[in-house]
Each structure stands twice: as structure tokens, then as C-alpha cells.
Design a protein around this motif. Structure first.
Motif, PDB file in Angstrom:
ATOM      1  N   MET A 126      31.297  37.504  27.822  1.00 50.54           N
ATOM      2  CA  MET A 126      32.593  36.844  27.765  1.00 50.54           C
ATOM      3  C   MET A 126      32.518  35.571  26.941  1.00 50.54           C
ATOM      4  N   GLY A 127      31.312  35.144  26.629  1.00 49.42           N
ATOM      5  CA  GLY A 127      31.178  33.939  25.818  1.00 49.42           C
ATOM      6  C   GLY A 127      31.149  32.705  26.679  1.00 49.42           C
ATOM      7  N   PRO A 128      30.557  31.664  26.177  1.00 51.78           N
ATOM      8  CA  PRO A 128      30.413  30.460  26.999  1.00 51.78           C
ATOM      9  C   PRO A 128      31.706  29.665  27.095  1.00 51.78           C
ATOM     10  N   ASP A 129      32.635  29.884  26.137  1.00 52.99           N
ATOM     11  CA  ASP A 129      33.799  29.002  26.088  1.00 52.99           C
ATOM     12  C   ASP A 129      34.932  29.599  26.909  1.00 52.99           C
ATOM     13  N   ASN A 130      34.807  29.408  28.206  1.00 53.96           N
ATOM     14  CA  ASN A 130      35.774  30.003  29.135  1.00 53.96           C
ATOM     15  C   ASN A 130      37.172  29.447  28.934  1.00 53.96           C
ATOM     16  N   VAL A 131      37.276  28.127  28.705  1.00 51.34           N
ATOM     17  CA  VAL A 131      38.589  27.490  28.589  1.00 51.34           C
ATOM     18  C   VAL A 131      39.328  28.018  27.368  1.00 51.34           C
ATOM     19  N   ALA A 132      38.617  28.117  26.238  1.00 53.15           N
ATOM     20  CA  ALA A 132      39.264  28.594  25.017  1.00 53.15           C
ATOM     21  C   ALA A 132      39.756  30.026  25.189  1.00 53.15           C
ATOM     22  N   GLN A 133      38.950  30.826  25.890  1.00 49.99           N
ATOM     23  CA  GLN A 133      39.331  32.233  26.061  1.00 49.99           C
ATOM     24  C   GLN A 133      40.602  32.360  26.914  1.00 49.99           C
ATOM     25  N   VAL A 134      40.607  31.654  28.048  1.00 48.35           N
ATOM     26  CA  VAL A 134      41.777  31.731  28.926  1.00 48.35           C
ATOM     27  C   VAL A 134      42.998  31.164  28.218  1.00 48.35           C
ATOM     28  N   GLY A 135      42.823  30.078  27.489  1.00 56.91           N
ATOM     29  CA  GLY A 135      43.951  29.480  26.784  1.00 56.91           C
ATOM     30  C   GLY A 135      44.495  30.398  25.711  1.00 56.91           C
ATOM     31  N   MET A 136      43.575  31.076  25.003  1.00 59.45           N
ATOM     32  CA  MET A 136      44.021  32.005  23.964  1.00 59.45           C
ATOM     33  C   MET A 136      44.839  33.140  24.568  1.00 59.45           C
ATOM     34  N   LEU A 137      44.384  33.672  25.710  1.00 61.81           N
ATOM     35  CA  LEU A 137      45.139  34.744  26.355  1.00 61.81           C
ATOM     36  C   LEU A 137      46.496  34.248  26.826  1.00 61.81           C
ATOM     37  N   LEU A 138      46.517  33.042  27.394  1.00 63.88           N
ATOM     38  CA  LEU A 138      47.762  32.515  27.944  1.00 63.88           C
ATOM     39  C   LEU A 138      48.805  32.337  26.861  1.00 63.88           C
ATOM     40  N   TYR A 139      48.395  31.928  25.657  1.00 65.93           N
ATOM     41  CA  TYR A 139      49.371  31.617  24.624  1.00 65.93           C
ATOM     42  C   TYR A 139      49.601  32.761  23.655  1.00 65.93           C
ATOM     43  N   THR A 140      48.918  33.903  23.846  1.00 71.06           N
ATOM     44  CA  THR A 140      49.219  35.040  22.979  1.00 71.06           C
ATOM     45  C   THR A 140      49.768  36.211  23.799  1.00 71.06           C
ATOM     46  N   ASP A 141      48.884  36.891  24.538  1.00 68.77           N
ATOM     47  CA  ASP A 141      49.309  38.093  25.256  1.00 68.77           C
ATOM     48  C   ASP A 141      50.237  37.776  26.415  1.00 68.77           C
ATOM     49  N   TRP A 198      34.027  43.109  34.518  1.00 71.20           N
ATOM     50  CA  TRP A 198      34.453  43.778  33.286  1.00 71.20           C
ATOM     51  C   TRP A 198      34.383  42.855  32.088  1.00 71.20           C
ATOM     52  N   GLN A 199      33.938  41.650  32.289  1.00 73.51           N
ATOM     53  CA  GLN A 199      33.813  40.676  31.196  1.00 73.51           C
ATOM     54  C   GLN A 199      35.123  40.543  30.427  1.00 73.51           C
ATOM     55  N   ASN A 200      36.197  40.360  31.186  1.00 70.53           N
ATOM     56  CA  ASN A 200      37.524  40.311  30.596  1.00 70.53           C
ATOM     57  C   ASN A 200      38.267  39.150  31.241  1.00 70.53           C
ATOM     58  N   ALA A 201      38.776  38.233  30.438  1.00 67.99           N
ATOM     59  CA  ALA A 201      39.348  37.010  30.989  1.00 67.99           C
ATOM     60  C   ALA A 201      40.764  37.198  31.509  1.00 67.99           C
ATOM     61  N   VAL A 202      41.331  38.410  31.407  1.00 67.00           N
ATOM     62  CA  VAL A 202      42.705  38.608  31.860  1.00 67.00           C
ATOM     63  C   VAL A 202      42.825  38.346  33.359  1.00 67.00           C
ATOM     64  N   GLY A 203      41.778  38.720  34.102  1.00 65.46           N
ATOM     65  CA  GLY A 203      41.795  38.463  35.540  1.00 65.46           C
ATOM     66  C   GLY A 203      41.957  36.991  35.852  1.00 65.46           C
ATOM     67  N   GLN A 204      41.340  36.153  35.056  1.00 67.14           N
ATOM     68  CA  GLN A 204      41.459  34.717  35.308  1.00 67.14           C
ATOM     69  C   GLN A 204      42.860  34.222  34.988  1.00 67.14           C
ATOM     70  N   VAL A 205      43.495  34.822  33.964  1.00 66.87           N
ATOM     71  CA  VAL A 205      44.883  34.447  33.672  1.00 66.87           C
ATOM     72  C   VAL A 205      45.783  34.797  34.854  1.00 66.87           C
ATOM     73  N   VAL A 214      38.695  37.200  40.284  1.00 69.84           N
ATOM     74  CA  VAL A 214      37.642  36.579  39.479  1.00 69.84           C
ATOM     75  C   VAL A 214      36.390  37.448  39.470  1.00 69.84           C
ATOM     76  N   ALA A 215      36.090  38.093  40.613  1.00 68.93           N
ATOM     77  CA  ALA A 215      34.907  38.953  40.660  1.00 68.93           C
ATOM     78  C   ALA A 215      35.047  40.110  39.675  1.00 68.93           C
ATOM     79  N   PHE A 216      36.246  40.725  39.653  1.00 67.83           N
ATOM     80  CA  PHE A 216      36.418  41.839  38.717  1.00 67.83           C
ATOM     81  C   PHE A 216      36.472  41.352  37.272  1.00 67.83           C
TER      82      PHE A 216
END
Lengths: 102, 169
Positions: free
Chosen positions: B127-142, A55-62, A49-51
Motif C-alpha cells: 500500500m506504500g508508506p504514504d498513507n495520508v496521501a493515498q487516503v487523500g487521493m481517494l477522497l478527492y477523486t473516486d 487487501w492492501q486497498n485504502a478504500v476501506g480507510q476512506v 481497517v483489517a480488511f
């Protein structure tokens, strides 16, 4: 007070990971050992989560979501094994689990 | 300033309860400290803008996994404390030393980052304020295939746990 950098999170996660390692190395109750493994997984999650924040990239959270999923599977199967072993041998002490020791 | 204060407080609580988890005599106390530790880690996620993960942490870890541990401790009805039997061949002191060496190694890695400046930081893309939408979008695409594999893993783990916990095994 200096601003919080990712290095702070790295130090925190390293310390938490080492606490988990010490638990695995020194305790003899296998339930506590499994809990120490959960602590180590959480230390890794803090790192990811820190990284992700750096890097402002949500892949780490996935990735953290996948780790939590694997941790849940590990806990379920591990605790099932503990139950089955306890039913046969009446112990949760790793020093007495010597069935397959060479 | 406020963020630093929050971080140091949370870090102190996380490490303190982590130590309590592995030092507590009773397993049930250990589990309770583990719950509190997970909740503080969830707060740390909120501090870093990962709100969805914080919710997942509370629901899955503090709500699900810990209850599983409690059930197992309840079912494993110990007549004698598990730590009483001591293997003479076991070297607990050595484990402590190995762990501290690992701590020194990890600390050296972090210190190395301070000594030699890291690679140039990426441009700050918010990263934008909408954290849930971002994570969900990644989960269901990439990450769609790993996502489905994870669900299969959970199914297999569930079946495995049920088979292992059967009485006639």
C-alpha cells in the motif's frame, strides 16, 4: 505465538460489537446507550481497517472516515434530542420515555 | 512476535475498557473509560498502517465527540440516578441472552472461515508508506461526491443540534 491474521481482528471486533449490543440491551441510561452505539461503530471500523490492510486497498480507510463523520452527526443530534427531552421530562431513563409507546 | 504481543495487549485493553464502559455506575466514569478505549483503538489502527485514521480517531472521537458527551452529562443535572426506575415489563436477562446468541453467530462465521479455506488471497501490492496521501487521493477523486455529501450531513447535523438545544423548544 501464531502470527496475527485478519481472523484475529474479526474476533476482536465481534467481541467489541457484542459488548456494545449488551450495553444497549441492558442499560437504562440513554447516554450510556449512545456510548454503546459508539462502541459498536468502532467495532465495525476495526473490521474495515483489517480488511483494508489485508487487501492492501485504502478504500476501506476512506469508508472509516465516512463512518466517523456519520457517528459525529449522530452524536450531535442524539445528544441534542436527549437535552430537549430532559428539559421537558426531567429524565434520561429509557423506561420512562413512554410518550409514544403504543 | 512483537506484533502479536502488541495486538494481544491492545485487544485486552480494548475489550476490558469496553466492558468497563457499559458496567460503570457513574456516567462520567463511563465516558472516561470510553476515551481510553478510543485511544487504544487508535493504537490498533497504527499497528495496521492506518496512521491517518489513528489521528482522526484521536481528534474526532477522543477530542470532539467525548467532549460533547461530557457537556451533556454536565447539563443534564440529575437529581436521582437514572437507573433507579425499573420497568417491570423490561427483560434485561433476555437482552443478555440475545447478545450472547449474536456472539455465537459471529463466532460461527469466523470459525467457518477457518474450516473452509477462504478464496485465494490477492497478490500483495504494497500500500506504500504514504498513507495520508493515498487516503487523500481517494477522497478527492473516486469519493468526491460522498465526501461533499458528508460535509452537507455535518452541516445539517450542526443546525439540527443547535435547534434541538434551544431553550424554547
Amino acid at each position: 505465538m501464531t502470527p496475527i491474521t485478519p481472523a484475529h481482528f474479526l474476533v476482536l471486533s465481534a467481541a467489541l460489537f457484542v459488548i456494545g449490543v449488551i450495553g444497549v440491551m441492558t442499560r437504562r441510561n440513554i447516554i450510556v446507550i449512545l456510548m454503546s452505539i459508539e462502541l459498536m461503530l468502532n467495532a465495525v471500523n476495526i473490521n474495515l481497517v483489517a480488511f483494508s490492510n489485508l487487501w492492501q486497498n485504502a478504500v476501506g480507510q476512506v469508508f472509516v472516515i465516512f463512518i466517523i463523520c456519520v457517528a459525529a452527526a449522530e452524536a450531535a443530534v442524539g445528544l441534542g434530542i436527549i437535552l430537549a427531552f430532559y428539559r421537558n421530562k426531567e429524565t434520561v431513563n429509557v423506561d420512562e420515555m413512554t410518550l409514544m409507546r403504543w | 512476535m512483537g506484533q502479536a504481543l502488541a495486538f494481544y495487549t491492545l485487544a485486552a485493553f480494548i475489550l476490558g475498557f469496553g466492558v468497563l464502559v457499559i458496567t460503570a455506575r457513574s456516567t462520567v466514569h463511563s465516558i472516561m473509560f470510553l476515551v481510553v478505549d478510543f485511544l487504544f483503538i487508535a493504537a490498533l489502527y497504527v499497528l495496521q498502517g492506518a496512521q491517518f485514521l489513528a489521528v482522526i480517531q484521536v481528534v474526532v472521537y477522543a477530542g470532539g465527540i467525548v467532549v460533547l458527551y461530557l457537556f451533556v452529562v454536565m447539563l443534564v443535572n440529575l437529581k436521582r440516578p437514572p437507573e433507579i426506575h425499573k420497568d417491570r415489563r423490561r427483560r434485561g436477562r433476555l437482552g443478555m441472552v440475545v447478545s450472547l446468541v449474536l456472539l455465537a453467530e459471529l463466532g460461527a462465521i469466523v470459525a467457518y472461515k477457518y474450516v473452509s479455506p477462504a478464496a485465494a488471497l490477492p497478490p500483495a501490492r504494497p500500500m506504500g508508506p504514504d498513507n495520508v496521501a493515498q487516503v487523500g487521493m481517494l477522497l478527492y477523486t473516486d469519493f468526491l461526491v460522498p465526501f461533499e455529501l458528508a460535509s452537507m450531513l455535518l452541516l445539517v447535523a450542526m443546525v439540527g443540534a443547535i435547534v434541538l438545544a434551544r431553550r424554547d423548544l
